[in-house]
Design an enzyme around this catalytic site. Structure first.
Site, PDB file in Angstrom:
ATOM      1  N   THR A  50      25.700  18.081  58.446  1.00 29.97           N
ATOM      2  CA  THR A  50      26.849  18.369  59.324  1.00 29.97           C
ATOM      3  C   THR A  50      27.462  19.740  59.045  1.00 29.97           C
ATOM      4  O   THR A  50      27.895  20.431  59.963  1.00 29.97           O
ATOM      5  CB  THR A  50      27.937  17.286  59.134  1.00 29.97           C
ATOM      6  OG1 THR A  50      27.362  16.038  59.490  1.00 29.97           O
ATOM      7  CG2 THR A  50      29.154  17.540  59.993  1.00 29.97           C
ATOM      8  N   ASP A  96      18.944  16.994  59.856  1.00 32.00           N
ATOM      9  CA  ASP A  96      19.931  15.960  59.562  1.00 32.00           C
ATOM     10  C   ASP A  96      19.345  15.209  58.362  1.00 32.00           C
ATOM     11  O   ASP A  96      18.135  14.965  58.310  1.00 32.00           O
ATOM     12  CB  ASP A  96      20.046  15.025  60.774  1.00 32.00           C
ATOM     13  CG  ASP A  96      21.147  13.982  60.609  1.00 32.00           C
ATOM     14  OD1 ASP A  96      22.090  13.999  61.419  1.00 32.00           O
ATOM     15  OD2 ASP A  96      21.049  13.148  59.683  1.00 32.00           O
ATOM     16  N   SER A  97      20.185  14.803  57.430  1.00 32.60           N
ATOM     17  CA  SER A  97      19.613  14.233  56.202  1.00 32.60           C
ATOM     18  C   SER A  97      18.949  12.878  56.426  1.00 32.60           C
ATOM     19  O   SER A  97      18.263  12.371  55.541  1.00 32.60           O
ATOM     20  CB  SER A  97      20.644  14.162  55.091  1.00 32.60           C
ATOM     21  OG  SER A  97      21.551  13.124  55.304  1.00 32.60           O
ATOM     22  N   SER A  98      19.114  12.293  57.601  1.00 29.62           N
ATOM     23  CA  SER A  98      18.377  11.052  57.900  1.00 29.62           C
ATOM     24  C   SER A  98      16.881  11.345  58.008  1.00 29.62           C
ATOM     25  O   SER A  98      16.062  10.429  57.948  1.00 29.62           O
ATOM     26  CB  SER A  98      18.880  10.431  59.200  1.00 29.62           C
ATOM     27  OG  SER A  98      20.238  10.117  59.039  1.00 29.62           O
ATOM     28  N   ASP A 138      24.626  11.809  54.522  1.00 28.16           N
ATOM     29  CA  ASP A 138      24.058  10.459  54.688  1.00 28.16           C
ATOM     30  C   ASP A 138      23.067  10.076  53.586  1.00 28.16           C
ATOM     31  O   ASP A 138      23.114   8.963  53.075  1.00 28.16           O
ATOM     32  CB  ASP A 138      23.361  10.321  56.053  1.00 28.16           C
ATOM     33  CG  ASP A 138      24.357  10.312  57.212  1.00 28.16           C
ATOM     34  OD1 ASP A 138      25.571  10.204  56.945  1.00 28.16           O
ATOM     35  OD2 ASP A 138      23.927  10.420  58.378  1.00 28.16           O
ATOM     36  N   GLN A 154      23.792  -5.768  44.278  1.00 34.60           N
ATOM     37  CA  GLN A 154      24.387  -5.320  45.545  1.00 34.60           C
ATOM     38  C   GLN A 154      25.828  -4.846  45.333  1.00 34.60           C
ATOM     39  O   GLN A 154      26.410  -4.198  46.202  1.00 34.60           O
ATOM     40  CB  GLN A 154      24.382  -6.470  46.559  1.00 34.60           C
ATOM     41  CG  GLN A 154      23.001  -6.819  47.049  1.00 34.60           C
ATOM     42  CD  GLN A 154      22.970  -8.042  47.969  1.00 34.60           C
ATOM     43  OE1 GLN A 154      23.996  -8.467  48.490  1.00 34.60           O
ATOM     44  NE2 GLN A 154      21.796  -8.595  48.164  1.00 34.60           N
ATOM     45  N   CYS A 155      26.415  -5.192  44.183  1.00 36.65           N
ATOM     46  CA  CYS A 155      27.796  -4.764  43.910  1.00 36.65           C
ATOM     47  C   CYS A 155      27.819  -3.291  43.521  1.00 36.65           C
ATOM     48  O   CYS A 155      27.041  -2.873  42.651  1.00 36.65           O
ATOM     49  CB  CYS A 155      28.395  -5.557  42.753  1.00 36.65           C
ATOM     50  SG  CYS A 155      28.546  -7.296  43.101  1.00 36.65           S
TER      51      CYS A 155
HETATM   52  N1  ASP Z   1      24.164  12.869  59.724  1.00 36.96           N
HETATM   53  C1  ASP Z   1      24.639  13.906  58.848  1.00 36.96           C
HETATM   54  C2  ASP Z   1      23.583  14.163  57.798  1.00 36.96           C
HETATM   55  O1  ASP Z   1      23.452  13.403  56.879  1.00 36.96           O
HETATM   56  C3  ASP Z   1      25.943  13.510  58.231  1.00 36.96           C
HETATM   57  C4  ASP Z   1      26.524  14.533  57.292  1.00 36.96           C
HETATM   58  O2  ASP Z   1      26.026  15.604  57.069  1.00 36.96           O
HETATM   59  O3  ASP Z   1      27.598  14.266  56.737  1.00 36.96           O
HETATM   60  O4  ASP Z   1      22.850  15.110  57.901  1.00 36.96           O
END
Ligand code: ASP
Length: 353
Positions: free
Chosen positions: A25, A69-71, A102, A288-289
């Site tokens: 972002t 995008d980090s996804s 992300d 999971q905690c």
């Molecule tokens: N979707 C964005 C990413 O991970 C979110 C971010 O940068 O905060 O690239």
């Protein structure tokens, strides 16, 4: 605790920092057609940055050809980042990696394992609003990260480890997870205190920072990606568990279990796990905690897991467990060494007990 003295001193030697831009972002703009945020090139960010040269900083940048995008991050991209740091290691005092929030905790955890004997700061940061926006958190995150990457005491880097800086806090990277998609304060480190807090001064928490070992950097890039996660939930079926455990070529599994490492006691469940272990699949138990740790044997619901050879992730994060699994499997270790290294702190990722 100690104050950061990053005030301008004309006699000071220039501090050199390499900014590695991967996307996220912080470097995004709205697409004219769809309105969605998309990563753009580094020039758009650099225009927004004040002239740090006037403050004794020498900043260079290196960018992904196509920022993402980090996804869309993946282990090959982690290796690219590690290689750049390896190549430029001697030239710079520290490194700042601009990355989407992300999956930042995964990349930064992976880098902590890949960069063995790291004695310089590698600070990951990004933002929740793009640099060009009026209320962006990008400026503060970026500038503070540069200061931290260049910070030294007695000519030794103050933060000789991989860390994440976000909204006034510096955390050990392999202890973090993203927990908020709305607030500027997007990260938490549930099982380890912050390394620093930035108010008027940057206050470092000395006793929690890694100590330099002055050995030569070694970059490990063989990562085993044939791994997966199994997130338990009440009502999970034998078919679901069996489908996951029988993935072709599977080498490692991170089970995210309940509470202190608990799981169903059903015979079919234990049998599936046992069979997988006998096929050579490494299985690690992570809670999971977000706070606290796996203690197999504390309840009857984890006793059997311990007996059949499930490895304890102790208080590791899921993000860090995934990265450590890929890294240790890539080292091709004998079973017992794998277990003992997984249960030992290699980069401060788990609390040794
Ligand atoms: N979707 C964005 C990413 O991970 C979110 C971010 O940068 O905060 O690239």
């Amino acid at each position: 605790m100690q104050n950061n003295s990053s005030d301008f001193d004309p006699m000071m030697e220039k501090v050199s920092v390499l900014v590695i831009y991967t996307g996220g972002t912080i470097g995004m703009q709205h697409d004219h057609e769809t309105g969605a945020l998309v990563p753009v090139n580094f020039d758009n960010i650099s225009q927004e940055i004040p002239a740090l040269e006037d403050y004794n900083f020498c900043i260079d940048s290196w960018s992904f050809d196509k920022p993402i995008d980090s996804s869309d991050m993946n282990p090959n991209a982690w290796i690219k980042i590690a290689r750049v740091i390896e190549e430029k290691y001697e030239e710079y005092d520290g490194f700042v990696v601009l990355h989407g929030s992300d999956t930042m905790a995964y990349t930064a955890s992976a880098l902590s394992f890949m960069l063995e004997n790291l004695n310089k700061p590698v600070i990951f940061t990004g933002s929740q609003l793009p640099m060009g926006m009026l209320r962006t958190d990008g400026h503060d995150n970026f500038i503070a990260s540069i200061l931290i990457a260049g910070e030294k005491e007695d000519n030794t880097p103050k933060v000789p480890e991989v860390a994440i800086y976000f909204e006034n806090y510096l955390f050990r990277a392999n202890r973090t997870f993203k927990y908020n998609a709305e607030n500027f304060m997007a990260f938490r480190s549930g099982n380890y205190p912050e390394l620093a807090h930035a108010g008027i001064n940057i206050q470092y928490k000395e006793k929690y920072l890694a100590k330099p070992n002055f050995k030569n950097l070694k970059v490990n890039t063989s990562l085993e990606t044939n791994i997966t996660l199994l997130h338990l939930y009440p009502g999970i079926t034998p078919q679901a568990v069996s489908a996951v455990l029988n993935i072709k070529g599977l080498k490692g599994l991170v089970i995210t279990s309940f509470g202190a490492g608990n799981a169903p006691t059903s015979k079919w469940f234990i049998n599936e796990i046992k069979k997988a272990i006998s096929r050579g699949i490494k299985i690690v138990n992570v809670s999971q905690c977000p706070e606290g740790m796996v203690k197999m044997g504390r309840y009857q619901t984890s006793l059997e897991l311990e007996r059949i050879g499930v490895i304890s992730g102790k208080d590791i994060t899921t993000e860090s467990a995934v990265a450590k699994m890929m890294y240790l499997l890539g080292c091709r270790l004998p079973d017992e060494t794998f277990r003992s290294l997984f249960e030992t702190s290699l980069r401060g990722e788990i609390t040794s007990q």
